[in-house]
Design a protein around this motif. Sequence first.
Motif, PDB file in Angstrom:
ATOM      1  N   PHE A 131     -29.576 -16.797  14.411  1.00 56.89           N
ATOM      2  CA  PHE A 131     -29.103 -15.761  13.487  1.00 56.89           C
ATOM      3  C   PHE A 131     -29.135 -14.395  14.161  1.00 56.89           C
ATOM      4  O   PHE A 131     -30.083 -14.070  14.885  1.00 56.89           O
ATOM      5  N   ASP A 146     -25.059 -18.451  16.124  1.00 59.50           N
ATOM      6  CA  ASP A 146     -24.425 -19.376  15.183  1.00 59.50           C
ATOM      7  C   ASP A 146     -24.070 -18.709  13.859  1.00 59.50           C
ATOM      8  O   ASP A 146     -23.078 -19.071  13.217  1.00 59.50           O
ATOM      9  N   VAL A 147     -24.899 -17.756  13.437  1.00 58.29           N
ATOM     10  CA  VAL A 147     -24.724 -17.097  12.144  1.00 58.29           C
ATOM     11  C   VAL A 147     -24.920 -15.604  12.337  1.00 58.29           C
ATOM     12  O   VAL A 147     -25.931 -15.166  12.900  1.00 58.29           O
ATOM     13  N   HIS A 173     -20.277 -19.010  11.999  1.00 56.91           N
ATOM     14  CA  HIS A 173     -20.614 -18.711  10.614  1.00 56.91           C
ATOM     15  C   HIS A 173     -21.049 -17.259  10.467  1.00 56.91           C
ATOM     16  O   HIS A 173     -21.649 -16.671  11.373  1.00 56.91           O
ATOM     17  N   THR A 200     -14.810 -16.622  12.932  1.00 60.93           N
ATOM     18  CA  THR A 200     -15.986 -16.757  12.076  1.00 60.93           C
ATOM     19  C   THR A 200     -15.584 -17.056  10.638  1.00 60.93           C
ATOM     20  O   THR A 200     -14.754 -16.350  10.055  1.00 60.93           O
ATOM     21  N   PRO A 213     -26.806 -22.495   6.311  1.00 54.85           N
ATOM     22  CA  PRO A 213     -25.659 -22.652   7.200  1.00 54.85           C
ATOM     23  C   PRO A 213     -25.701 -23.978   7.935  1.00 54.85           C
ATOM     24  O   PRO A 213     -26.774 -24.543   8.181  1.00 54.85           O
TER      25      PRO A 213
END
Length: 215
Positions: A131, A146-147, A173, A200, A213
């Motif tokens: 994240f 990833d996020v 994401h 995204t 997620p």
Amino acid sequence: MQITHLGHSAVLVEVADRRILFDPGNFSDRWHGVTDLDAIVVTHLHPDHIDPQHVGALLADNPDAAVWVEPGVLNAVDLGGRAQGIAADTSVELGGVRIDAVGGLHAVIHRDIPRIGNVGLVVTAAGEPTFFHPGDSLEAIPAGVDVVGIPMMGPWAAMKEHVDFLRALNAPHGFGIHDALLSERGWGLAFGRYNEMTPTTVQDLRASQPWTPAS
């Protein structure tokens, strides 16, 4: 990993049995009363990212939480001696969670306004998505995210810069943050453009529902 957007830039991340609150600022009150935190982490000193009026109550409600803040916050906000600085290119460990600070400077608002410090914060834990909370800067592009918490609008950036940031980051994401200055129509416009023009997939977490997620 479970993520809850608590308004504007405040984000609760639950990962590897740790509860971490990012940027409890004064453009939202949904983080008021949050307890059982393991850490409170702040990207920079602007009050929409750390609320000087209510952060004391948050600290009192979470007496065992670690507090890490961009170093400029230490001299700007009374944190009761609880906080430690987390400067760019340093990291901290919280159980099985690592938080890396990247960047170093807030985005330019105007050439006549001095720049302050800002650290983007990258959260990693084994077997979990990575994240990234960028705070108020789109300059740092850490690998393997990833996020991402996506600043939907700020007086320091234009939509074209947000699109280029998301393209460079290439995170699969994301979800909108830093959105308190947007009307409903403005939010919808940004949401549509970022979904259409970047790699995204952007989530709408404004209702503060917990979101898990995909790995």
